[in-house]
Design a protein around this motif. Structure first.
Motif, mmCIF file in Angstrom:
data_model
loop_
_atom_site.group_PDB
_atom_site.id
_atom_site.type_symbol
_atom_site.label_atom_id
_atom_site.label_comp_id
_atom_site.label_asym_id
_atom_site.label_seq_id
_atom_site.Cartn_x
_atom_site.Cartn_y
_atom_site.Cartn_z
ATOM 1 N N GLN A 4 0.849 -1.186 0.000
ATOM 2 C CA GLN A 4 0.000 0.000 0.000
ATOM 3 C C GLN A 4 0.883 1.234 0.000
ATOM 4 O O GLN A 4 1.522 1.537 1.000
ATOM 5 C CB GLN A 4 -0.908 0.000 1.234
ATOM 6 N N ALA A 5 0.905 1.939 -1.128
ATOM 7 C CA ALA A 5 1.727 3.143 -1.259
ATOM 8 C C ALA A 5 0.915 4.375 -0.893
ATOM 9 O O ALA A 5 -0.296 4.434 -1.143
ATOM 10 C CB ALA A 5 2.250 3.266 -2.677
ATOM 11 N N SER A 6 1.592 5.347 -0.321
ATOM 12 C CA SER A 6 0.938 6.602 0.050
ATOM 13 C C SER A 6 1.974 7.717 0.090
ATOM 14 O O SER A 6 3.190 7.460 0.038
ATOM 15 C CB SER A 6 0.258 6.460 1.413
ATOM 16 N N GLY A 7 1.485 8.960 0.213
ATOM 17 C CA GLY A 7 2.385 10.087 0.404
ATOM 18 C C GLY A 7 2.581 10.995 -0.781
ATOM 19 O O GLY A 7 3.265 12.018 -0.686
ATOM 20 N N LEU A 19 7.420 9.358 0.523
ATOM 21 C CA LEU A 19 6.484 8.302 0.170
ATOM 22 C C LEU A 19 6.626 7.142 1.153
ATOM 23 O O LEU A 19 7.721 6.886 1.668
ATOM 24 C CB LEU A 19 6.740 7.802 -1.245
ATOM 25 N N CYS A 21 5.371 2.919 1.868
ATOM 26 C CA CYS A 21 4.802 1.701 1.301
ATOM 27 C C CYS A 21 4.705 0.667 2.411
ATOM 28 O O CYS A 21 5.736 0.153 2.874
ATOM 29 C CB CYS A 21 5.648 1.182 0.155
ATOM 30 N N GLU A 22 3.497 0.394 2.842
ATOM 31 C CA GLU A 22 3.283 -0.622 3.872
ATOM 32 C C GLU A 22 3.258 -1.986 3.195
ATOM 33 O O GLU A 22 2.525 -2.203 2.231
ATOM 34 C CB GLU A 22 1.982 -0.379 4.620
ATOM 35 N N THR A 77 7.181 -1.039 6.946
ATOM 36 C CA THR A 77 6.996 0.028 5.968
ATOM 37 C C THR A 77 8.325 0.447 5.356
ATOM 38 O O THR A 77 9.333 0.545 6.049
ATOM 39 C CB THR A 77 6.321 1.247 6.623
ATOM 40 N N THR A 116 1.270 5.960 -6.406
ATOM 41 C CA THR A 116 0.888 7.244 -5.812
ATOM 42 C C THR A 116 1.505 8.349 -6.671
ATOM 43 O O THR A 116 2.654 8.266 -7.075
ATOM 44 C CB THR A 116 1.352 7.334 -4.340
#
Length: 122
Positions: A4-7, A19, A21-22, A77, A116
């Motif tokens: 799961q990427a975010s940021g 960024l 990534c879990e 992460t 993302t």
């Protein structure tokens, strides 16, 4: 297996972004993870990779000295700290994982996050 990427977001040239990534894997300690990116109109390319132990890491020449890849074991992460961002860094950033040692070719990474978007304005 889930990543799961975010940021991602919109920043100005010269600014920074981080960024995350879990990574949800049964045995995280045996994997290597990486960031790739796809800029508008271009093919997806390697950005950085690291073994989960952190012992081996590498960067694309275009980001070396500006980006830093790191692992937080407690949170499962991976992070990509991006400093001195340039408009050329605008892309969708993807995190990916593979079992085994550090590597770069994207066809050797079977697991991918959703991407993302990072937009750097001039």
């Amino acid at each position: 297996v889930q990543l799961q990427a975010s940021g991602g977001g919109l920043v100005q040239a010269g600014e920074s972004l981080r960024l995350a990534c879990e990574v949800s894997l049964r045995t995280v300690s045996s994997v290597s993870v990486a960031w790739f990116r796809r800029a508008p109109g271009k093919e997806r390319e390697f950005v950085a990779a690291i073994t989960w132990s952190g012992r081996s890491k590498g960067y694309a020449d275009s980001v070396k000295g500006r980006f830093t890849i790191a692992i937080d074991n407690a949170k499962n992460t991976m992070y990509l700290q991006m400093n001195s961002l340039k408009p050329d860094d605008t892309a969708v950033y993807y995190c990916a994982a593979r079992e085994g040692s550090y590597d770069r070719p994207q066809n050797r990474f079977p697991w991918w996050g959703q991407g993302t978007l990072v937009t750097v304005s001039s």
